[in-house]
Design a protein around this motif. Structure first.
Motif, PDB file in Angstrom:
ATOM      1  N   VAL A   1      32.408 129.914  20.093  1.00  0.00           N
ATOM      2  CA  VAL A   1      33.588 129.227  20.926  1.00  0.00           C
ATOM      3  C   VAL A   1      34.560 129.633  20.180  1.00  0.00           C
ATOM      4  O   VAL A   1      34.804 128.772  19.080  1.00  0.00           O
ATOM      5  N   PHE A   2      36.272 129.485  20.744  1.00  0.00           N
ATOM      6  CA  PHE A   2      37.288 129.230  19.479  1.00  0.00           C
ATOM      7  C   PHE A   2      38.514 127.996  20.118  1.00  0.00           C
ATOM      8  O   PHE A   2      38.610 128.416  21.261  1.00  0.00           O
ATOM      9  N   VAL A   3      38.602 127.098  19.301  1.00  0.00           N
ATOM     10  CA  VAL A   3      39.721 125.869  19.853  1.00  0.00           C
ATOM     11  C   VAL A   3      40.975 126.049  18.531  1.00  0.00           C
ATOM     12  O   VAL A   3      40.623 126.396  17.493  1.00  0.00           O
ATOM     13  N   LEU A   4      42.050 126.428  19.233  1.00  0.00           N
ATOM     14  CA  LEU A   4      43.021 125.601  18.460  1.00  0.00           C
ATOM     15  C   LEU A   4      43.224 124.240  18.789  1.00  0.00           C
ATOM     16  O   LEU A   4      44.055 124.288  19.570  1.00  0.00           O
ATOM     17  N   THR A   5      43.544 123.418  17.413  1.00  0.00           N
ATOM     18  CA  THR A   5      43.973 122.510  17.581  1.00  0.00           C
ATOM     19  C   THR A   5      45.556 121.952  17.188  1.00  0.00           C
ATOM     20  O   THR A   5      45.159 122.385  16.017  1.00  0.00           O
ATOM     21  N   ASP A   6      46.227 120.918  16.921  1.00  0.00           N
ATOM     22  CA  ASP A   6      46.533 120.213  16.523  1.00  0.00           C
ATOM     23  C   ASP A   6      46.106 119.016  16.432  1.00  0.00           C
ATOM     24  O   ASP A   6      46.686 118.221  15.753  1.00  0.00           O
ATOM     25  N   GLY A   7      44.974 118.791  16.196  1.00  0.00           N
ATOM     26  CA  GLY A   7      44.472 116.745  15.452  1.00  0.00           C
ATOM     27  C   GLY A   7      44.405 116.451  16.628  1.00  0.00           C
ATOM     28  O   GLY A   7      43.386 115.168  17.089  1.00  0.00           O
ATOM     29  N   LYS A   8      44.692 116.134  18.026  1.00  0.00           N
ATOM     30  CA  LYS A   8      44.973 115.333  19.642  1.00  0.00           C
ATOM     31  C   LYS A   8      44.419 116.513  20.614  1.00  0.00           C
ATOM     32  O   LYS A   8      43.704 115.942  21.190  1.00  0.00           O
ATOM     33  N   ASP A   9      45.306 117.870  20.178  1.00  0.00           N
ATOM     34  CA  ASP A   9      45.230 118.300  21.817  1.00  0.00           C
ATOM     35  C   ASP A   9      44.568 120.074  21.576  1.00  0.00           C
ATOM     36  O   ASP A   9      44.479 120.055  20.361  1.00  0.00           O
TER      37      ASP A   9
ATOM     38  N   ASP B   1      29.648 130.865  31.631  1.00  0.00           N
ATOM     39  CA  ASP B   1      30.248 130.886  33.215  1.00  0.00           C
ATOM     40  C   ASP B   1      31.247 129.350  32.889  1.00  0.00           C
ATOM     41  O   ASP B   1      30.765 128.711  32.051  1.00  0.00           O
ATOM     42  N   ALA B   2      32.410 129.221  34.379  1.00  0.00           N
ATOM     43  CA  ALA B   2      32.604 128.180  33.920  1.00  0.00           C
ATOM     44  C   ALA B   2      31.282 126.711  33.817  1.00  0.00           C
ATOM     45  O   ALA B   2      32.433 126.455  33.737  1.00  0.00           O
ATOM     46  N   GLU B   3      30.116 126.434  34.670  1.00  0.00           N
ATOM     47  CA  GLU B   3      29.546 125.883  33.690  1.00  0.00           C
ATOM     48  C   GLU B   3      28.915 125.041  32.466  1.00  0.00           C
ATOM     49  O   GLU B   3      29.365 124.127  32.353  1.00  0.00           O
ATOM     50  N   PHE B   4      28.917 126.536  32.045  1.00  0.00           N
ATOM     51  CA  PHE B   4      28.269 126.177  30.858  1.00  0.00           C
ATOM     52  C   PHE B   4      29.221 125.600  30.102  1.00  0.00           C
ATOM     53  O   PHE B   4      28.852 125.145  29.439  1.00  0.00           O
ATOM     54  N   MET B   5      30.643 126.218  30.386  1.00  0.00           N
ATOM     55  CA  MET B   5      32.102 126.496  29.117  1.00  0.00           C
ATOM     56  C   MET B   5      32.346 124.969  29.804  1.00  0.00           C
ATOM     57  O   MET B   5      33.128 124.335  29.145  1.00  0.00           O
ATOM     58  N   LYS B   6      32.130 124.916  30.753  1.00  0.00           N
ATOM     59  CA  LYS B   6      32.718 122.541  31.042  1.00  0.00           C
ATOM     60  C   LYS B   6      31.416 121.961  30.278  1.00  0.00           C
ATOM     61  O   LYS B   6      32.206 120.711  30.018  1.00  0.00           O
ATOM     62  N   LYS B   7      30.248 122.301  30.101  1.00  0.00           N
ATOM     63  CA  LYS B   7      29.891 121.469  29.188  1.00  0.00           C
ATOM     64  C   LYS B   7      29.815 121.729  27.992  1.00  0.00           C
ATOM     65  O   LYS B   7      30.052 120.621  27.075  1.00  0.00           O
TER      66      LYS B   7
ATOM     67  N   GLU C   1      33.220 121.941  26.801  1.00  0.00           N
ATOM     68  CA  GLU C   1      34.350 121.485  26.901  1.00  0.00           C
ATOM     69  C   GLU C   1      34.407 120.037  27.088  1.00  0.00           C
ATOM     70  O   GLU C   1      34.751 118.889  25.887  1.00  0.00           O
ATOM     71  N   GLU C   2      33.040 119.097  27.534  1.00  0.00           N
ATOM     72  CA  GLU C   2      32.780 117.981  27.565  1.00  0.00           C
ATOM     73  C   GLU C   2      32.020 117.046  26.044  1.00  0.00           C
ATOM     74  O   GLU C   2      32.165 116.232  25.463  1.00  0.00           O
ATOM     75  N   ARG C   3      31.214 118.396  26.151  1.00  0.00           N
ATOM     76  CA  ARG C   3      30.226 117.740  25.350  1.00  0.00           C
ATOM     77  C   ARG C   3      30.369 118.164  23.565  1.00  0.00           C
ATOM     78  O   ARG C   3      30.039 117.254  22.888  1.00  0.00           O
ATOM     79  N   ILE C   4      31.563 119.237  23.181  1.00  0.00           N
ATOM     80  CA  ILE C   4      31.239 119.533  22.079  1.00  0.00           C
ATOM     81  C   ILE C   4      32.807 119.652  21.974  1.00  0.00           C
ATOM     82  O   ILE C   4      33.060 119.059  20.788  1.00  0.00           O
ATOM     83  N   ILE C   5      33.674 119.869  22.699  1.00  0.00           N
ATOM     84  CA  ILE C   5      34.940 120.242  21.798  1.00  0.00           C
ATOM     85  C   ILE C   5      35.419 118.719  21.922  1.00  0.00           C
ATOM     86  O   ILE C   5      36.791 118.873  20.870  1.00  0.00           O
ATOM     87  N   LYS C   6      35.320 118.414  23.621  1.00  0.00           N
ATOM     88  CA  LYS C   6      35.824 117.191  23.226  1.00  0.00           C
ATOM     89  C   LYS C   6      35.629 116.037  22.313  1.00  0.00           C
ATOM     90  O   LYS C   6      36.695 115.250  21.066  1.00  0.00           O
TER      91      LYS C   6
END
Ligand code: AMP
Ligand code: GLY
Length: 432
Positions: A200-208, A243-249, A251-256
């Motif tokens: 999973v790949f994320v681009l961040t500015d440290g806040k968003d 899928d959407a359900e897995f990616m929601k987890k 985002e909530e449990r890992i990315i945020k």
């Protein structure tokens, strides 16, 4: 805007190719780049580890944004070098500073970070040669197989997964004894996670943050995931089970918690985070963080970003990512890496490459894209110069159709000792 992409692999070719499509890109440079990037950018000579050389290149060419491809310059502090220099401090950069890069540069740091911020990951402990008896006891408390990781950067080779306790104890001693040099002075031992992996790949500015298309990598050299580990033999995006359900987890449990954790720790992070995950019966666990994009995942991922990548990169570097929206293509991407026979061990170089009309084509509307990884020009001819030679990507809907289109193209590419995996995407068919 004048943009510099640092690096020379398929990942950097793909990033440069996507940036080039932005109407805001007035001039594109790669350092050192490769014959593929030479088609779309000006290649500058130099090395990603020579910061003084990079400084001269940036100042001479009036570069306004630097995108750092590989991890080494990040772990070695290229952002800090720019920040400390009066002439460079206002140049925008995508890539974290030394502290943020520890997420990849030290497995022990990354595990402690995850524990501190409640990011799900395998249970672990870290050991040195002073604590070898405790390490043995910890191994005895775990079930086989055992996961041993050299703490520092070891060119992707620092993870061993012995099957028996006896092997695990002897691997531990080899690692602490210098098998991976200084990188193994500390060894992380962790619980083995059973499941299927996704990047999973994320681009961040440290806040968003923006979540880029996910991908699956094929790490082993052989068909059916057999044989030695490589840098990566292919990639597929999207990944059916993510899928959407897995990616929601995710985002909530890992990315945020990861992005919030960096902020809470006072780490100013502007760049990519590549999260290697294990899907364990529907729940995501972090295997590793990388502080850059993946290779060859990038060669698939970049072709699925429909919005303006350069705009996202500039916003990340300026701390204004909240204003950006990423648009991801409905079409999928499948990448097969053509390597030099013998890779990841020793292999020959300098063989002429020919056969495909796409070797030097970078037309975004072409269904087939050939990203260069280990190629060079010699006497006006394109030749092999590395283990991973070319990353051939097709954009199609569905894995079967993608495979039907990409493999005939790969058959046309000719060079001595060409090898590739014929099973890229096969394991994902059942999730479609
Ligand atoms: P890394 O360099 O951390 O990505 O590890 C290399 C590979 O080892 C990963 O891609 C996984 O396939 C495997 N691996 C790492 N950690 C674990 C774990 N805790 N459980 C199972 N497999 C793992
Ligand atoms: N493809 C895995 C990596 O870039 O580390």
């Amino acid at each position: 805007m004048k943009v510099l992409v640092l690096g020379s692999g398929g990942r950097e070719h793909a990033i440069a190719w996507r940036v080039k499509q932005s109407s805001n890109c007035s001039e594109l440079f790669c350092l050192p780049g490769n014959p593929g990037t030479a088609q779309i950018a000006t290649n500058l000579s130099g090395s990603v580890s020579d910061f003084e050389g990079i400084k001269s290149a940036v100042l001479e060419n009036g570069i306004e944004l630097v995108v750092v491809g590989p991890e080494d310059p990040l772990v070695n502090g290229i952002r800090n070098f720019f920040a400390a220099d009066d002439k460079l401090k206002d140049v925008l950069m995508v890539g974290p500073g030394k502290e943020g890069a520890m997420l990849e540069g030290s497995k022990d740091f990354a595990k402690a970070f995850m524990t501190r911020h409640n990011v799900p990951t395998a249970a672990y402990r870290s050991f040195t040669s002073q604590t070898i008896d405790e390490a043995d006891k910890f191994l005895e408390s775990l079930e086989a197989p055992y996961v041993l990781k050299a703490d520092g950067l070891a060119a992707g080779k620092g993870v061993l997964i012995p099957e028996t306790l006896e092997e695990a104890k002897s691997s531990l001693r080899e690692m602490l004894g210098g098998k991976f040099g200084k990188a193994g002075n500390t060894v992380v031992i962790e619980q083995f996670l059973k499941g299927i992996e996704v990047s999973v790949f994320v681009l961040t500015d440290g806040k968003d943050y923006l979540i880029l298309p996910e991908a699956k990598d094929y790490k082993r050299i052989g068909v059916g995931d057999k044989g030695l580990n490589t840098g990566g033999m292919g990639a597929v995006s999207p990944v059916g089970f993510a899928d959407a359900e897995f990616m929601k987890k995710v985002e909530e449990r890992i990315i945020k918690p990861t992005v919030d954790g960096l902020a809470a720790d006072g780490i100013d992070y502007k760049g990519f985070i590549f999260i290697g995950l294990m899907n364990c019966a529907g729940d995501p666990y972090v295997i590793e963080y990388n502080v850059r994009m993946g290779d060859p995942e990038t060669e698939a991922v970049m072709t699925r970003i429909d919005s303006d990548l350069l705009s996202h990169l500039v916003a990340a570097a300026k701390g204004r990512l909240a204003e950006e929206k990423i648009v991801i293509s409905e079409n999928g991407a499948l990448t097969v890496v053509c390597v030099s026979g013998g890779y990841p061990e020793s292999y020959g170089k300098g063989y002429e490459i020919f056969g495909s009309e796409y070797l030097f084509s970078s037309n975004p509307s072409d269904k087939i894209k050939v990203f260069h990884a280990g190629t060079a020009m010699k006497d006006g001819k394109l030749v092999t110069s590395g283990g991973r030679v070319l990353a051939v990507t097709v954009n199609e809907n569905g894995i079967e159709k993608s495979r039907d289109e990409v493999y005939p193209e790969i058959d046309k590419i000719l060079y001595t000792n060409k090898y590739y995996r014929s099973d890229i995407g096969m394991d994902l068919l059942k999730y479609e």
